[in-house]
Motif scaffolding. Structure first.
Motif, PDB file in Angstrom:
ATOM      1  N   SER A  28     -74.735 100.884  15.034  1.00  0.00           N
ATOM      2  CA  SER A  28     -75.099  99.478  15.170  1.00  0.00           C
ATOM      3  C   SER A  28     -76.519  99.379  15.705  1.00  0.00           C
ATOM      4  N   ALA A  29     -77.081  98.209  15.616  1.00  0.00           N
ATOM      5  CA  ALA A  29     -78.417  97.932  16.145  1.00  0.00           C
ATOM      6  C   ALA A  29     -78.474  96.459  16.507  1.00  0.00           C
ATOM      7  N   ARG A  30     -79.315  96.143  17.468  1.00  0.00           N
ATOM      8  CA  ARG A  30     -79.511  94.755  17.870  1.00  0.00           C
ATOM      9  C   ARG A  30     -80.997  94.577  18.147  1.00  0.00           C
ATOM     10  N   VAL A  31     -81.581  93.594  17.552  1.00  0.00           N
ATOM     11  CA  VAL A  31     -82.986  93.288  17.790  1.00  0.00           C
ATOM     12  C   VAL A  31     -83.050  92.238  18.897  1.00  0.00           C
ATOM     13  N   ALA A  32     -83.717  92.576  19.976  1.00  0.00           N
ATOM     14  CA  ALA A  32     -83.853  91.660  21.108  1.00  0.00           C
ATOM     15  C   ALA A  32     -84.992  90.677  20.844  1.00  0.00           C
ATOM     16  N   LEU A  33     -84.897  89.538  21.492  1.00  0.00           N
ATOM     17  CA  LEU A  33     -86.016  88.592  21.450  1.00  0.00           C
ATOM     18  C   LEU A  33     -87.218  89.242  22.128  1.00  0.00           C
ATOM     19  N   PRO A  34     -88.397  89.024  21.613  1.00  0.00           N
ATOM     20  CA  PRO A  34     -89.575  89.590  22.283  1.00  0.00           C
ATOM     21  C   PRO A  34     -89.733  88.977  23.675  1.00  0.00           C
ATOM     22  N   LEU A  35     -90.143  89.784  24.606  1.00  0.00           N
ATOM     23  CA  LEU A  35     -90.414  89.319  25.954  1.00  0.00           C
ATOM     24  C   LEU A  35     -91.826  88.737  25.955  1.00  0.00           C
ATOM     25  N   ARG A  36     -91.962  87.495  26.396  1.00  0.00           N
ATOM     26  CA  ARG A  36     -93.259  86.808  26.358  1.00  0.00           C
ATOM     27  C   ARG A  36     -93.599  86.219  27.727  1.00  0.00           C
ATOM     28  N   ALA A  37     -94.886  86.260  28.044  1.00  0.00           N
ATOM     29  CA  ALA A  37     -95.401  85.626  29.260  1.00  0.00           C
ATOM     30  C   ALA A  37     -96.444  84.599  28.851  1.00  0.00           C
ATOM     31  N   THR A  38     -96.347  83.421  29.431  1.00  0.00           N
ATOM     32  CA  THR A  38     -97.309  82.357  29.171  1.00  0.00           C
ATOM     33  C   THR A  38     -97.903  81.914  30.508  1.00  0.00           C
ATOM     34  N   ALA A  39     -99.219  81.967  30.628  1.00  0.00           N
ATOM     35  CA  ALA A  39     -99.891  81.528  31.855  1.00  0.00           C
ATOM     36  C   ALA A  39     -99.749  80.019  31.981  1.00  0.00           C
ATOM     37  N   GLU A  40     -99.149  79.588  33.083  1.00  0.00           N
ATOM     38  CA  GLU A  40     -98.955  78.155  33.337  1.00  0.00           C
ATOM     39  C   GLU A  40     -99.973  77.593  34.333  1.00  0.00           C
ATOM     40  N   ARG A  41    -100.395  78.445  35.268  1.00  0.00           N
ATOM     41  CA  ARG A  41    -101.361  78.009  36.280  1.00  0.00           C
ATOM     42  C   ARG A  41    -102.104  79.243  36.786  1.00  0.00           C
ATOM     43  N   ASP A  42    -103.406  79.096  37.009  1.00  0.00           N
ATOM     44  CA  ASP A  42    -104.234  80.213  37.475  1.00  0.00           C
ATOM     45  C   ASP A  42    -104.108  80.402  38.979  1.00  0.00           C
ATOM     46  N   LEU A  43    -104.355  81.625  39.415  1.00  0.00           N
ATOM     47  CA  LEU A  43    -104.445  81.934  40.843  1.00  0.00           C
ATOM     48  C   LEU A  43    -105.726  81.301  41.369  1.00  0.00           C
ATOM     49  N   SER A  44    -105.600  80.512  42.434  1.00  0.00           N
ATOM     50  CA  SER A  44    -106.771  79.840  42.998  1.00  0.00           C
ATOM     51  C   SER A  44    -106.839  80.073  44.500  1.00  0.00           C
ATOM     52  N   PHE A  45    -108.034  80.374  44.977  1.00  0.00           N
ATOM     53  CA  PHE A  45    -108.256  80.527  46.408  1.00  0.00           C
ATOM     54  C   PHE A  45    -108.865  79.266  47.005  1.00  0.00           C
ATOM     55  N   GLY A  46    -108.915  78.212  46.202  1.00  0.00           N
ATOM     56  CA  GLY A  46    -109.340  76.912  46.672  1.00  0.00           C
ATOM     57  C   GLY A  46    -110.831  76.790  46.885  1.00  0.00           C
ATOM     58  N   VAL A  47    -111.208  75.748  47.612  1.00  0.00           N
ATOM     59  CA  VAL A  47    -112.599  75.478  47.964  1.00  0.00           C
ATOM     60  C   VAL A  47    -112.730  75.739  49.461  1.00  0.00           C
ATOM     61  N   PHE A  48    -113.758  76.491  49.835  1.00  0.00           N
ATOM     62  CA  PHE A  48    -113.890  76.894  51.235  1.00  0.00           C
ATOM     63  C   PHE A  48    -115.360  77.076  51.596  1.00  0.00           C
ATOM     64  N   THR A  49    -115.614  77.169  52.874  1.00  0.00           N
ATOM     65  CA  THR A  49    -116.953  77.496  53.376  1.00  0.00           C
ATOM     66  C   THR A  49    -116.890  78.870  54.050  1.00  0.00           C
ATOM     67  N   VAL A  50    -118.071  79.492  54.171  1.00  0.00           N
ATOM     68  CA  VAL A  50    -118.171  80.792  54.834  1.00  0.00           C
ATOM     69  C   VAL A  50    -119.227  80.671  55.925  1.00  0.00           C
ATOM     70  N   ALA A  51    -118.852  81.015  57.144  1.00  0.00           N
ATOM     71  CA  ALA A  51    -119.825  81.031  58.235  1.00  0.00           C
ATOM     72  C   ALA A  51    -120.829  82.154  57.964  1.00  0.00           C
ATOM     73  N   GLU A  52    -122.105  81.835  58.071  1.00  0.00           N
ATOM     74  CA  GLU A  52    -123.150  82.799  57.732  1.00  0.00           C
ATOM     75  C   GLU A  52    -122.983  84.095  58.514  1.00  0.00           C
ATOM     76  N   GLY A  53    -122.979  85.186  57.751  1.00  0.00           N
ATOM     77  CA  GLY A  53    -122.890  86.507  58.362  1.00  0.00           C
ATOM     78  C   GLY A  53    -121.497  86.931  58.804  1.00  0.00           C
TER      79      GLY A  53
END
Length: 176
Positions: A28-53
């Motif tokens: 016997s044999a069984r063909v599985a559904l392909p495994l798929r990934a769809t990007a829904e939202r990006d990784l974000s580090f937001g908006v920020f400031t950096v103290a000089e140095g």
């Protein structure tokens, strides 16, 4: 001169009663559904400031929760997807009730669009909504769906210039 003659005699194989047993098998044999990934939202580090140095970092967890800011890094806004840090989300689809594994890169380089300066994202981790863990494995539900999130840590140098930084990373998924 002597000639030798040979006669071919028929040889018959005979089954001895009770010595042979035959059994049918199947394939016997069984063909599985392909495994798929769809990007829904990006990784974000937001908006920020950096103290000089002052170097700093932003840690965004794969599990829901607030981001952690440390060192000379401070968030600019308190809410909304446009400026707040959040994990990436990937919708996964495939065969129902199956397990899968996901692999993330070791790090991701973000490059400024104006100045070309780079920052590095490290410690990427993922979490499956259905599996409720951060082990690198996920579970498809009865409908063949899952969502996993990806977080990481952004190392911010004290001399980071104001700019928009971006980079890409690849997520690899396979059935277990």
């Amino acid at each position: 001169m002597a000639l030798a003659g040979f006669a071919a005699l028929p040889v018959h194989a005979q089954d001895a009663s009770g010595d042979t047993h035959r059994q049918s098998g199947s394939a016997s044999a069984r063909v599985a559904l392909p495994l798929r990934a769809t990007a829904e939202r990006d990784l974000s580090f937001g908006v920020f400031t950096v103290a000089e140095g002052q170097n700093g970092e932003i840690a965004v967890g794969a599990l829901p929760g607030d981001a952690q800011f440390s060192g000379g890094v401070r968030p600019v806004c308190a809410g909304g997807d446009a400026c707040s840090p959040h994990a990436a989300l990937f919708a996964i689809s495939g065969d129902s009730d199956r397990l899968y594994v996901f692999r993330l890169p070791r790090d991701v380089s973000l490059t400024g669009i104006r100045g070309g300066q780079a920052m590095i994202v490290t410690d990427l981790t993922g979490s499956s909504q259905n599996a409720r863990q951060t082990s690198g494995a996920g579970a498809l539900d009865g409908g063949g769906e899952d969502v996993f999130s990806v977080g990481g840590r952004l190392d911010v140098p004290g001399n980071a210039t104001p700019d928009s930084y971006s980079g890409e990373f690849t997520v690899t998924i396979d059935y277990l």
